[in-house]
Design a protein around this motif. Structure first.
Motif, short mmCIF file in Angstrom:
data_model
loop_
_atom_site.label_atom_id
_atom_site.label_comp_id
_atom_site.label_asym_id
_atom_site.label_seq_id
_atom_site.Cartn_x
_atom_site.Cartn_y
_atom_site.Cartn_z
N ASP A 133 61.88 25.87 69.94
CA ASP A 133 62.28 26.53 71.11
C ASP A 133 61.08 27.06 72.08
O ASP A 133 61.25 27.58 73.29
CB ASP A 133 63.09 27.98 70.79
CG ASP A 133 62.32 28.85 69.66
OD1 ASP A 133 61.36 29.30 69.91
OD2 ASP A 133 63.00 28.99 68.53
N LYS A 134 59.96 27.05 71.58
CA LYS A 134 58.58 27.05 72.22
C LYS A 134 58.60 28.72 73.03
O LYS A 134 58.33 28.64 74.08
CB LYS A 134 58.56 26.04 73.41
CG LYS A 134 58.10 24.66 72.55
CD LYS A 134 57.94 23.58 73.72
CE LYS A 134 57.67 22.30 73.00
NZ LYS A 134 57.51 21.16 73.92
N GLU A 135 59.38 29.70 72.19
CA GLU A 135 59.46 30.98 72.83
C GLU A 135 58.43 31.93 72.72
O GLU A 135 58.16 32.71 71.90
CB GLU A 135 60.73 31.46 72.43
CG GLU A 135 61.93 31.02 73.04
CD GLU A 135 63.00 31.94 72.68
OE1 GLU A 135 62.91 32.74 71.64
OE2 GLU A 135 64.18 31.52 73.24
N TRP A 136 56.92 31.59 73.09
CA TRP A 136 55.82 32.25 72.84
C TRP A 136 55.83 33.46 73.95
O TRP A 136 56.44 33.34 74.89
CB TRP A 136 54.66 31.42 72.92
CG TRP A 136 54.19 30.84 74.24
CD1 TRP A 136 53.52 31.68 75.45
CD2 TRP A 136 54.46 29.66 74.89
NE1 TRP A 136 53.73 30.90 76.62
CE2 TRP A 136 53.92 29.43 76.32
CE3 TRP A 136 55.13 28.30 74.39
CZ2 TRP A 136 54.22 28.53 77.15
CZ3 TRP A 136 55.27 27.43 75.08
CH2 TRP A 136 54.49 27.27 76.54
N ILE A 137 54.99 34.64 73.51
CA ILE A 137 54.73 35.61 74.46
C ILE A 137 53.40 35.56 74.76
O ILE A 137 52.49 35.09 74.13
CB ILE A 137 55.03 36.83 73.91
CG1 ILE A 137 54.47 37.13 72.31
CG2 ILE A 137 56.73 37.00 73.70
CD1 ILE A 137 54.58 38.27 71.74
N ASP A 138 53.09 36.41 75.85
CA ASP A 138 51.56 36.66 76.14
C ASP A 138 51.24 37.78 75.75
O ASP A 138 52.01 38.72 74.84
CB ASP A 138 51.30 36.72 77.67
CG ASP A 138 51.87 37.58 78.56
OD1 ASP A 138 52.38 38.48 77.97
OD2 ASP A 138 52.05 37.64 79.68
N SER A 198 59.65 26.56 79.10
CA SER A 198 59.50 26.06 77.74
C SER A 198 59.32 24.58 77.52
O SER A 198 58.90 24.29 76.62
CB SER A 198 60.42 27.02 76.66
OG SER A 198 61.45 26.21 76.59
#
Lengths: 729, 729
Positions: A152-157, A166
């Motif tokens: 899902d490539k749901e990264w956060i900063d 994404s």
């Protein structure tokens, strides 16, 4: 007349049944069902299947790469609720639940979804089997409208802000008919039913049981007691069961019990006979079996004026059912593996009998596995090509575009694998690790550029042209179209030998070989690659030429007879069918074999692969009469995807009459044909009934148009019963 | 003198120990060990690791694709036996055993191998964990000399003849130190040891436990009884443990027991403090923990005349050990994931402390996973490049070519993935799904062609040039070399700004941006991409320029200080180290943090990602003094792979004296350096001791050569103790 009429009565009954089952199928989309990443349940089930083979009690797995389900899968769907809703949740794996991206604590089995528009997501980790979920609320239900991904490539900063680009690919969830929370994918098993032997013979302490015909399942020993062992020798033939040293499958169990116990064998097996041999001190009260089956319903049928053909059809049907299990497999005794070339024939038979799309899709997915491609499907070059052909046919018969859209990337990478393995002439040639199979045939050369393989690649490129367009990739579509056209030209330039009036078998070391085999020639007929003149030449110089090496497998007889049918040789083919399949019946076959060479005698028929009982006596590719009779005698085939348009071209081939049904996606086409009368009825689509008559035909409905001398056409609309009086030529 | 001498005494002791352990290591190759397809145990263990994270009791898995072990693996080895041999067999999975290709019946746990030359093969299917075998006979033992494949392609023809051209790739089996049949790969767990809190405070029914320093493990509640619940709130800080609403990790358990019971929490966690909060009616007698650790032995060391530096080194060591677990992970509280950029720094620290090759390999394998490549490693572009750099360094420090030979195909496909994503200018630019990380820094632009990413790609291409050659692929090697040279030229053409005397941060919409950041500039220094003039310019215009945005993560301070050390600024860096790491110590740190911004105050230091306690207070990238002190103060580094050649360039950086050890593959290099005396000793390789002296130096052994004014060299041979009198500049 009674018989004929009853067909239509049955048809009507069926239509009613089908309509209601169609409604319930629609309702079913509103029923919760277990869902997973599409293809993953299938791949996992295939792994179980392909690793269930034993040979004389030794584990005998496949020799190609097998893939695994994605172990971490994200599921989601948006809901717009009028009112809050309680939802129950079942999951196979470790999971979290998020509402609008916010995780709930722990592993809830019940949640409350608030009213309004919200996103429900679950992320599931499962290494041992398939990450799967079952969600059930009043309106919130898991089904294939949910979207899934394995990344899902749901990264956060660093401020906690989630990525907004994404690049994730979401597919529709996979599902089948697992509609009970308590029966998750990992517990799936085929149904079984109890069956008894029809007779048995005591031979000292041992007993030989005969179950009356080829069958498949789990042997159960009842009233087992004492201390010692029991050996069970399985045989598709009596000879095999009695050959302790050479039977292909056996069980050996330990017994240590003072009280009588019933024991079911761990693995299901194929047999007609079993020899049960207890050691001294072990008693067995009785022996029975649990018949294991896929419960596919027959939707197609065929009966005719020839009793032998009817028997052939019935035994073919039984053979088809035995080999249609979790997947379409090759045979039930030995491999029980999913082989693309074998399955390809099962797909075709299926379209004329059970028309079960899930089994087709499951088999295609299991065969393909996942990227990277490291070998041809089943390691066999031709089997890779049959996979493409299988998808093309599936689209023709089912009209289903979703499968192609979801799995086009797997088609593409497999095709690129093939293209990357062409030689400097742009032709497929066996590289290290490529098995060029074609057929089991003595001395068949696999060297150099074999014409048969190029032909299959050309057809595969045509399939890719269509599928790329469906997947919305016009660039690929154009590319594959060009490649296909170029290759077809090359094939004729290289292999067509005007003197031999045939495609030769191969090109070796830059030279055309002298060898002519049936394979490329017969495929080029029903691929419609020949012009009319070539077809007639090939018929004479190859197909009906006894000097060209004969085919001894039902596998390739399938295509040989199909090519003859495609040229209108139904009379000849009917005789061949009676001789070849009838020949097996005369030898006592209760299911059709992997190979049948009429010149062999007695127990020679049981041997193969250098082993006394190596041959499979129940092999899917033996069941082709189902397909031939439906497609070339009843004469029904789609001419546009999913039977939106179709053709009925009945051909009696010497029969007095025949009647039957051919399934379409949402119903059936019913055909009756005698030398005087034709009746057809269909539930959907628009058909062209095409027939020949020496007298002017008449119809109760619709308009008959003359197409040529003695050749007529009638347009078939849904739910109208057409009766045509005519005079067969 | 006592101190200094004792170093050498210790060194000698070590050498003896090492020699014997080296012998036993050789013997170990004769010990049976569990083996598997290389990389698969690692991938499976990583899946367990990456799916163990919880956030406030919610499962929190990774967001990229995770792969699975091959589920069907073939193992074999040829043996030439003097006499028949009994062999015991343990297998994880369903298996067969073949001797010379002939399968044995059933699943034997003991077999007899005949004398003479024979092939022993096992084929293992295991879907749930890793197909693995343990074979133990007098001479027949499973170890990494066995060959393995996931596709043996052993088909037979219709006569039973096996294919003779399978095209199968066989790799050396993977193994580690699992040398007991009864402890198979699926049962692997890190060791634990009991630890007690150092103090606790009762607060009503709740109790706050302090374990004295940052730690990691399983909380155990002793004498638990009653009916109700217990909540456990974990805190790296006291504030966090006391914040029920905002602490990052917690446990909630149900209790229903009339008799006192001990209960260990299911998941290990990071904490210094825990608040244990039972509900009414629940009693807890005491609370303790099981410390979980990887048991890596320290082989490197550093002590010096500055007590604060010694403390920094010790806390860095502790931080490194806490974050070196099954793999090198980022931090112990929150992610506990394997992040390539974080791990890259752990590799480097490892070479100066524990020098544990298996953990490096395991981490590299876990990060890479398998084909197909569908995203950058951890989804981060820079993290993909660090993976290549990590392999290059591993080769430099270990000299191990096997890893590269076995996994070159995975390097190649990842590099091709990168190259396929270059834009029309041949530059890396973030595409959909690419996370451009660089650093946690406010407002850092990730737009367009970022210079830092190009620089890492150039370095990665250099790594690939070397690795392709080692793998025997000279064509690839030449290709990557060319690409690397071209890219370096482009980097300087595009980003070098003579007015700014720096590489600018990026190119956006075809234009150089005004922005100068430290990243590309500091990497270009220790990559040695600048000429001497540029280096000096950059030092002034960027590194020592307060107007350029400051770095607030130990992560990038690592490289910033490295680049300054590489230019001989050890004095400056020592002060920075004392200020930055010393700054954390002054705030009570017992391990080093994910981020430290000296301008922040009080509990501001605990927040990150928009969460009050989001910051990790034990982060691997905080431990860089280990690396800096070993490489740039003791001054030891390999100059040829595996320390066959190396350099010792001691630099006191203002210290009065320092002493320490740096591990090499088969031993250590020992260095003592004061302002008057240098002592070195090494176990292997050939070293160059390079030092500066204002007076003519003298040595007890070897020959001192003058290199330049005040600059000297001495060649260091193995097992000779060199003492040099000199006068520090």
């Amino acid at each position: 007349m009674q018989t004929r009429f009853s067909v239509f009565k049955k048809l009507l009954v069926f239509v009613v049944i089908f309509s209601s089952s169609f409604l319930s199928a629609q309702e079913k989309t509103k029923e919760a069902t277990w869902i997973w990443y599409p293809g993953d349940f299938e791949i996992n089930l295939a792994n179980q299947m392909q690793n269930r083979r034993t040979e004389r009690d030794s584990f005998f797995p496949v020799f190609w790469k097998t893939d695994s389900p994605y172990n971490l899968v994200d599921f989601h769907k948006f809901f717009d609720l009028q009112a809050p809703e309680d939802v129950t949740i079942a999951v196979e794996g470790t999971y979290n639940i998020k509402i609008d991206g916010k995780a709930l604590q722990g592993f809830p089995k019940k949640i409350s979804m608030p009213a309004g528009k919200h996103k429900l997501s679950l992320k599931v980790y499962n290494q041992a089997s398939v990450p799967a979920i079952f969600i059930d609320g009043k309106t919130i239900k898991s089904d294939n409208s949910w979207l899934v991904t394995y990344e899902d490539k749901e990264w956060i900063d660093e401020t906690g802000k989630a990525s907004d680009q994404s690049g994730t690919t979401w597919l529709q969830a996979g599902s089948w008919n697992l509609n009970q929370a308590s029966l998750p994918p990992s517990k799936f098993a085929l149904p079984v039913k109890k069956m008894e032997a029809v007779s048995h013979v005591k031979m000292g302490t041992e007993t030989l049981y005969d179950f009356g015909k080829e069958t498949f399942g789990f042997i159960q020993l009842n009233g087992l007691q004492g201390k010692g062992t029991v050996a069970i020798y399985y045989g598709e033939s009596k000879e095999e069961a009695l050959s302790k040293e050479h039977c292909e499958t056996l069980d050996q169990i330990e017994v240590a019990s003072n009280t009588p116990q019933d024991r079911i064998m761990e693995l299901s097996k194929a047999f007609r006979y079993v020899l049960v041999a207890p050691s001294n001190g072990v008693e067995i009260a009785s022996v029975m079996m649990w018949f294991e089956y896929a419960d596919l319903k027959d939707k197609g049928s065929f009966t005719c004026s020839d009793a032998e053909i009817n028997e052939i059809y019935d035994v073919a049907k039984y053979t088809f059912h035995l080999t249609s299990r979790e997947f379409f497999i090759d045979g039930i005794k030995r491999d029980r593996w999913i082989w693309s070339g074998d399955a390809y024939q099962s797909y075709l038979m299926n379209y004329y009998l059970t028309n079960d799309s899930p089994t087709v899709e499951r088999t295609l997915l299991a065969l393909r596995g996942k990227d990277p491609v490291t070998a041809h499907i089943n390691t066999i070059m031709d089997y890779t090509f049959y996979w493409f052909l299988g998808i093309y046919d599936y689209y023709q018969y089912s009209g289903d575009k979703t499968f192609i859209k979801q799995f086009y990337p797997r088609m593409q990478s497999l095709m690129e694998y093939c293209l990357s393995r062409r030689n400097e002439n742009g032709m497929m040639q066996g590289l290290s690790g490529d098995w060029i199979f074609i057929d089991w045939a003595e001395g068949l050369s696999k060297k150099g550029e074999v014409s048969f393989e190029q032909l299959l690649l050309a057809r595969s490129l045509e399939a890719m042209t269509v599928c790329a367009a469906i997947a919305g990739n016009e660039q690929d579509s154009a590319k594959y179209k060009d490649l296909g056209i170029q290759l077809k030209t090359k094939i004729f330039d290289k292999y067509w030998n005007p003197e031999k009036q045939a495609l030769v078998h191969s090109y070796v070391d830059g030279k055309q070989t002298e060898n002519v085999t049936r394979y490329a020639n017969m495929f080029a007929i029903f691929f419609d690659y020949f012009n009319e003149e070539q077809k007639q030449q090939v018929k004479k110089s190859v197909l009906l030429n006894d000097k060209v090496q004969k085919i001894v497998t039902p596998y390739m007889r399938f295509y040989e007879l199909e090519s003859l049918c495609a040229m209108g040789e139904q009379d000849y083919v009917l005789k061949e069918m009676k001789e070849y399949w009838g020949g097996m019946l005369k030898l006592g076959a209760t299911s059709f074999w992997e190979e049948y060479n009429p010149t062999k005698k007695g127990t020679e028929h049981l041997a193969m692969y250098g082993r006394e009982f190596g041959k499979s006596l129940c092999h899917a590719w033996g069941a082709s009469p189902i397909y031939l009779l439906g497609k070339y005698y009843l004469g029904v085939k789609p001419t546009a995807p999913g039977y939106s348009e179709y053709e009925i071209k009945p051909s009696l081939g010497g029969l007095q009459w025949m009647q039957g049904k051919v399934p379409t996606p949402n119903g059936e086409i019913e055909v009756y044909c005698s030398t005087k009368e034709i009746k057809v009825k269909a539930v959907e689509g628009e058909g062209k009934l095409i027939f020949e008559s020496s007298a002017k035909p008449k119809s109760n409905s619709g308009t008959i148009t003359a197409l040529a001398k003695n050749k007529y056409q009638l347009i078939v609309k849904p739910n109208v019963e057409y009766k045509i009086s005519y005079k067969a030529l």
